[in-house]
Design an enzyme around this catalytic site. Structure first.
Site, mmCIF file in Angstrom:
data_model
loop_
_atom_site.group_PDB
_atom_site.id
_atom_site.type_symbol
_atom_site.label_atom_id
_atom_site.label_comp_id
_atom_site.label_asym_id
_atom_site.label_seq_id
_atom_site.Cartn_x
_atom_site.Cartn_y
_atom_site.Cartn_z
ATOM 1 N N ILE A 295 68.326 31.845 -5.423
ATOM 2 C CA ILE A 295 68.836 30.893 -4.435
ATOM 3 C C ILE A 295 68.518 29.464 -4.861
ATOM 4 C CG2 ILE A 295 68.774 30.207 -2.012
ATOM 5 C CD1 ILE A 295 67.965 33.106 -1.352
ATOM 6 N N SER B 64 63.742 33.604 7.061
ATOM 7 C CA SER B 64 64.462 34.867 6.911
ATOM 8 C C SER B 64 64.794 35.473 8.271
ATOM 9 C CB SER B 64 63.602 35.848 6.114
ATOM 10 O OG SER B 64 64.115 37.150 6.182
ATOM 11 N N TYR C 190 56.578 41.190 4.325
ATOM 12 C CA TYR C 190 57.330 40.016 3.872
ATOM 13 C C TYR C 190 57.813 39.184 5.067
ATOM 14 C CZ TYR C 190 61.452 37.337 2.623
ATOM 15 O OH TYR C 190 62.379 36.329 2.511
ATOM 16 N N LYS D 275 56.870 35.175 6.656
ATOM 17 C CA LYS D 275 57.829 34.143 7.074
ATOM 18 C C LYS D 275 57.580 33.730 8.526
ATOM 19 C CE LYS D 275 60.286 33.772 3.278
ATOM 20 N NZ LYS D 275 60.329 32.509 2.503
#
Length: 408
Positions: free
Chosen positions: A17, A138, A163, A167
């Site tokens: 990204i 996310s 994960y 975030k």
């Protein structure tokens, strides 16, 4: 809004990204300083003296140069040196480790790399009076959604994997620091599922670990490099039993970051959060069928048991981003598949394959071949490096020497 005269620091800039976003930033007029530790990206030549291959190609696409440093955000001293070297106006923070399955196996690794690295970055930014930040968040922060499509006001925190929890924790930190210090001006972008590649086929997703994202894995199966696609879970309450996601083209995601920076320059809101997605839910099997149709390939698959941490179904309501950022996704799912397939077939070994082969093939961008596109930007054909990242690169760092820090 033009970024002329402004310098943006992009952490994780050599990654999937980050590299696509850097194209958009350079084309919008920003000066870019990119950092990466190569955990999720292909490194520079062994000497460490040049740009990584993804960013070499960014320069080829844009005809503009950027500055690059090899730097791990856990190395706070190195990070401070970079801020001292440059007048940085704003930061886009991509750098993180990001595989859901891996995060469930190695939670402490994820907490250390994602949380401590972000704390270091925020402390160094504050010490150098840099308060403009776009954070790569996310949709995983929503957990299993109570209703669809998901708006930004949907509850967060009941996260199903480590994960996503990192975030969520970072979003909490950003809310706290913006409440404590009114100078902070932050936008957190909650991505849905990025896929695709730049239309030239020069940059794309090149996983450095075992394939964890669906489209690179799918493409490897289509090319005959892997025997079949493994689909985790075929008994979900969805249209065909497979998980449903909101797949967004990586170039739409990249343009969303430029729109977010524009918003930061115009308005001081302390912290604002936006979804970036298409608003359309697509099952794994639906995606597979579209990929097969677009690429004229067959993708054998096997359905196995559900994977820890996965979510049944999620797709975005991105109307707030359209209203406040002036941003809306443009690419269709067939275009996402077509662009990724162009990248994969031009670069069967990713960035480790010859760039020369990539440029010699046609990859349409506004009706031009890559070669024509490079000439238009002031490059001749022989300006393209002939070998992969393992065989050495020219250095383009605006006179700055990248600082190695012992991390790979």
């Amino acid at each position: 809004m033009s970024g002329a005269g402004l310098t943006v620091l992009v952490t994780g800039g050599a990654g999937y990204i980050g590299s696509h976003c850097t194209v958009e930033l350079l084309q919008a007029g920003y000066a870019v300083i990119a950092l990466d530790n190569f955990v999720n990206s292909v490194p520079s030549a062994p000497s460490g003296s040049g740009l990584p291959p993804s960013l070499q190609r960014v320069q080829l696409i844009t005809g503009k140069e950027l500055t690059f440093y090899e730097c791990d955000l856990l190395d706070k001293t190195r990070l401070q040196q970079i801020f001292q070297e440059h007048k940085i106006d704003c930061v886009i923070h991509f750098a993180a480790i990001k595989a859901v399955g891996e995060s469930m196996q190695f939670p402490l690794l994820y907490y250390k790399n994602n949380l401590i690295a972000t704390i270091n970055l925020l402390e160094v930014m504050e010490a150098h009076n840099v308060y403009q930040l776009v954070f790569s968040s996310s949709c995983t922060v929503y957990g299993n959604p109570e209703s669809l499509p998901i708006t930004e006001s949907h509850p967060t925190g009941d996260v199903t994997n480590v994960y996503g929890r990192t975030k969520h924790f970072i979003e909490g930190m950003l809310k706290d620091i913006s409440a404590a210090n009114s100078k902070w001006n932050i936008i957190a972008l909650r991505y849905f599922n990025p896929v695709g590649a730049h239309p030239t086929g020069l940059i794309g997703e090149d996983p450095t670990k075992e394939f964890t994202n669906i489209m690179p894995y799918m493409a490897q199966v289509a090319m005959g490099n892997k025997p079949h696609l493994t689909i985790f879970g075929g008994d979900y309450d969805t249209v065909d039993g497979t998980g449903v996601r909101d797949y967004i083209h990586v170039m739409d995601l990249a343009s969303g970051h430029v729109a977010a920076l524009s918003k930061l320059h115009k308005d001081h809101q302390r912290i604002r959060i936006y979804n970036l997605g298409t608003g359309k839910g697509v099952s794994v099997l639906q995606l597979l069928k579209i990929f097969e149709a677009v690429t004229d390939t067959e993708i054998p698959f096997k359905i196995c048991s559900r994977r820890d941490g996965d979510i049944v179904s999620m797709y975005a309501n991105a109307s707030l981003a359209e209203k406040e950022l002036g941003w809306k996704s443009q690419f269709t799912l067939p275009q996402m598949c077509k662009d990724f397939w162009r990248w994969q077939t031009m670069n069967p070994d990713g960035y480790r394959s010859s760039v020369e082969n990539s440029v010699s093939r046609k990859a349409s961008q506004n009706g031009h071949t890559v070669t024509e596109h490079l000439k238009k930007n002031g490059h001749s054909d022989n300006s393209v490096p002939a070998k992969s990242s393992q065989n050495g690169h020219h250095q383009h760092t605006n006179g700055k020497i990248p600082m190695g820090n012992g991390h790979s």
